[in-house]
Enzyme design. Structure first.
Site, PDB file in Angstrom:
ATOM      1  N   GLY A 233      49.000  19.810   5.214  1.00  0.00           N
ATOM      2  CA  GLY A 233      49.927  20.134   4.117  1.00  0.00           C
ATOM      3  C   GLY A 233      50.921  18.993   4.055  1.00  0.00           C
TER       4      GLY A 233
ATOM      5  N   ASN B 241      52.139  16.939   7.240  1.00  0.00           N
ATOM      6  CA  ASN B 241      51.611  15.592   7.489  1.00  0.00           C
ATOM      7  C   ASN B 241      52.771  14.604   7.728  1.00  0.00           C
ATOM      8  OD1 ASN B 241      49.242  16.866   6.757  1.00  0.00           O
ATOM      9  ND2 ASN B 241      49.079  15.863   4.763  1.00  0.00           N
TER      10      ASN B 241
ATOM     11  N   TRP C 234      43.132  28.990  -1.725  1.00  0.00           N
ATOM     12  CA  TRP C 234      43.477  30.411  -1.609  1.00  0.00           C
ATOM     13  C   TRP C 234      44.879  30.444  -0.994  1.00  0.00           C
ATOM     14  CZ3 TRP C 234      38.802  28.265  -0.593  1.00  0.00           C
ATOM     15  CH2 TRP C 234      37.675  28.830  -1.215  1.00  0.00           C
ATOM     16  N   ARG C 235      45.894  30.477  -1.829  1.00  0.00           N
ATOM     17  CA  ARG C 235      47.248  30.401  -1.288  1.00  0.00           C
ATOM     18  C   ARG C 235      48.215  31.331  -2.014  1.00  0.00           C
ATOM     19  NH1 ARG C 235      48.845  24.256  -2.997  1.00  0.00           N
ATOM     20  NH2 ARG C 235      50.224  24.446  -1.207  1.00  0.00           N
TER      21      ARG C 235
ATOM     22  N   ASN D 104      56.259  15.036  -5.244  1.00  0.00           N
ATOM     23  CA  ASN D 104      54.856  15.457  -5.127  1.00  0.00           C
ATOM     24  C   ASN D 104      54.450  16.431  -6.238  1.00  0.00           C
ATOM     25  OD1 ASN D 104      52.794  14.652  -3.482  1.00  0.00           O
ATOM     26  ND2 ASN D 104      53.736  15.511  -1.625  1.00  0.00           N
TER      27      ASN D 104
ATOM     28  N   ARG E  91      52.685  18.646  -8.679  1.00  0.00           N
ATOM     29  CA  ARG E  91      51.348  19.244  -8.779  1.00  0.00           C
ATOM     30  C   ARG E  91      51.358  20.313  -9.867  1.00  0.00           C
ATOM     31  NH1 ARG E  91      50.830  15.570  -6.075  1.00  0.00           N
ATOM     32  NH2 ARG E  91      49.977  15.320  -3.988  1.00  0.00           N
TER      33      ARG E  91
ATOM     34  N   LYS F 146      57.095   4.872  -4.720  1.00  0.00           N
ATOM     35  CA  LYS F 146      55.801   4.391  -4.216  1.00  0.00           C
ATOM     36  C   LYS F 146      54.867   4.133  -5.400  1.00  0.00           C
ATOM     37  CE  LYS F 146      56.089   8.182  -1.914  1.00  0.00           C
ATOM     38  NZ  LYS F 146      55.786   9.455  -1.230  1.00  0.00           N
TER      39      LYS F 146
ATOM     40  N   GLY G  36      51.170   3.090  -5.062  1.00  0.00           N
ATOM     41  CA  GLY G  36      49.821   2.843  -4.572  1.00  0.00           C
ATOM     42  C   GLY G  36      49.604   1.454  -3.991  1.00  0.00           C
TER      43      GLY G  36
ATOM     44  N   ASP H  76      52.151  10.797   2.329  1.00  0.00           N
ATOM     45  CA  ASP H  76      52.790  11.550   3.426  1.00  0.00           C
ATOM     46  C   ASP H  76      52.972  10.666   4.656  1.00  0.00           C
ATOM     47  OD1 ASP H  76      52.380  13.656   1.668  1.00  0.00           O
ATOM     48  OD2 ASP H  76      50.572  14.357   2.693  1.00  0.00           O
TER      49      ASP H  76
HETATM   50  P1  ADP Z   1      50.537   9.292  -3.029  1.00  0.00           P
HETATM   51  O1  ADP Z   1      49.446   9.357  -1.980  1.00  0.00           O
HETATM   52  O2  ADP Z   1      51.690  10.166  -2.701  1.00  0.00           O
HETATM   53  O3  ADP Z   1      50.048   9.391  -4.444  1.00  0.00           O
HETATM   54  P2  ADP Z   1      50.662   6.401  -3.369  1.00  0.00           P
HETATM   55  O4  ADP Z   1      49.294   6.397  -3.949  1.00  0.00           O
HETATM   56  O5  ADP Z   1      51.736   5.753  -4.159  1.00  0.00           O
HETATM   57  O6  ADP Z   1      51.174   7.834  -2.918  1.00  0.00           O
HETATM   58  O7  ADP Z   1      50.526   5.682  -1.962  1.00  0.00           O
HETATM   59  C1  ADP Z   1      51.504   5.797  -0.950  1.00  0.00           C
HETATM   60  C2  ADP Z   1      51.502   4.549  -0.110  1.00  0.00           C
HETATM   61  O8  ADP Z   1      50.205   4.368   0.488  1.00  0.00           O
HETATM   62  C3  ADP Z   1      51.754   3.301  -0.912  1.00  0.00           C
HETATM   63  O9  ADP Z   1      53.139   3.059  -1.042  1.00  0.00           O
HETATM   64  C4  ADP Z   1      51.054   2.253  -0.074  1.00  0.00           C
HETATM   65  O10 ADP Z   1      51.873   1.845   1.012  1.00  0.00           O
HETATM   66  C5  ADP Z   1      49.860   2.993   0.489  1.00  0.00           C
HETATM   67  N1  ADP Z   1      48.670   2.816  -0.349  1.00  0.00           N
HETATM   68  C6  ADP Z   1      48.133   3.687  -1.233  1.00  0.00           C
HETATM   69  N2  ADP Z   1      47.035   3.179  -1.836  1.00  0.00           N
HETATM   70  C7  ADP Z   1      46.868   1.933  -1.321  1.00  0.00           C
HETATM   71  C8  ADP Z   1      45.915   0.879  -1.502  1.00  0.00           C
HETATM   72  N3  ADP Z   1      44.892   0.991  -2.370  1.00  0.00           N
HETATM   73  N4  ADP Z   1      46.056  -0.254  -0.774  1.00  0.00           N
HETATM   74  C9  ADP Z   1      47.063  -0.401   0.117  1.00  0.00           C
HETATM   75  N5  ADP Z   1      48.001   0.550   0.338  1.00  0.00           N
HETATM   76  C10 ADP Z   1      47.913   1.701  -0.362  1.00  0.00           C
END
Ligand code: ADP
Length: 306
Positions: A29, A33, A102-103, A165, A167, A225, A227, A259
């Protein structure tokens, strides 16, 4: 510095396809995490506790034993007669994951029903972590109980950390979702959103717009953040700083990227005080986590790298 971190939310039973019709049981969760990763990286003289509610049945006992084994404290977890933990199942088809949940009657929905219990746990902590999922599972009166305790903690100078987060399927309607997420942010001193969620649901045109919106709600520190790109930090009114993500050649499982980033960031920042250094450490941690299966990657695997 010695301190106490408390994370508040729902930990669920996870059933994952093992072989054919055989299922493997786990527990995960978002807020749990985050507590797990904070525990991995905080020194032993820090405590990390989880606050939720579970039932009095066998699977609740097993979940508590699992949490204890990770080193996260269970002393603030309430037991509720006649309830059970929430459960989800991960389906794997052609490498793609989908989920069933199931929550709707999970014990965690009652985590804020006892205001005195909540207050005592928060007062005993220095850093308090919660998320939009924590708020989504609660009845409106329980949201208000939790947020009023968190506002009190923020006013007392504690670090209150919120990951929105977002959802949509957990919320009845969009207006309530956006209002409640904004109220969660207002009760916090550090907000750690993911830009894609914020753009999709709040309509932010860019990261600067996300930062401006949370600043306007009175949030002092923001980590957005994004990705594979990186994170943008806005701390204490200083000019935003960008910290790139680590390069990952082959992603295995993105579960818990955000997380693990949060847990590693909070641990590093609590000890070292520098948000940029904490973001670099958290990016390296999250990059390693997504190169392994599962939400909770053991420390030895993270240290070994890929
Ligand atoms: P969430 O999982 O909450 O959607 P993100 O996708 O923004 O969050 O990712 C959270 C963190 O994980 C990013 O800030 C980065 O440090 C790392 N991360 C996620 N995807 C990648 C990726 N493709 N390559 C490198 N780091 C990543």
């Amino acid at each position: 510095m010695v301190g106490r971190l408390l994370s508040i939310g729902e930990c669920m039973v996870e059933l994952m396809q093992a072989e054919g019709d055989l299922l493997r049981k786990g527990y995960a969760g978002d807020t749990f995490n985050t507590a797990y990763y904070a525990r991995l990286f905080l020194p032993k003289n820090w405590s990390v506790d989880y606050l939720t509610a579970v039932g009095t049945d066998t699977v609740s006992d097993e979940m508590l034993a699992f949490i204890e084994k990770t080193g996260v404290g269970t002393g603030h977890i309430r037991r509720v007669e006649g309830r059970s933990p929430g459960l989800y199942m991960i389906h794997l088809k052609d490498g793609e994951r989908s989920f069933s949940y199931w929550r709707s009657v999970s014990a965690a929905k009652t985590l804020a029903d006892d205001a005195d219990h909540l207050r005592a746990a928060i007062e005993a902590s220095d850093i308090i972590v919660f998320s939009g999922i924590t708020l989504a599972i609660l009845a409106p009166s329980a949201v208000e109980t939790l947020l009023s305790e968190l506002r009190r903690a923020k006013a007392a100078g504690k670090r209150v950390v919120f990951d929105p987060n977002i959802r949509p399927r957990l919320w009845n309607d969009k207006a309530t979702m956006l209002d409640t997420i904004s109220a969660g942010a207002r009760a916090s001193s550090l907000v750690m959103p993911s830009f894609d969620d914020e753009a999709a649901h709040f309509g932010d045109a860019d990261i600067a717009a996300t930062i401006a919106r949370y600043r306007a709600l009175g949030v002092e520190n923001i980590v957005v953040k994004d990705g594979a790109y990186g994170v943008t930090l806005s701390f204490g009114g200083k000019a935003p700083e960008f910290v790139p993500s680590a390069k990952v050649e082959k992603i295995v499982d993105t579960t818990s990227a955000g997380d693990s980033f949060n847990g590693a960031f909070l641990a590093h920042h609590a000890i070292d005080g520098d948000p940029v250094a904490a973001a670099g450490f958290a990016a390296a941690t999250a990059a390693s986590v997504i190169q392994h299966h599962g939400a909770l990657v053991p420390k030895e695997k993270l240290e070994r790298g890929v």
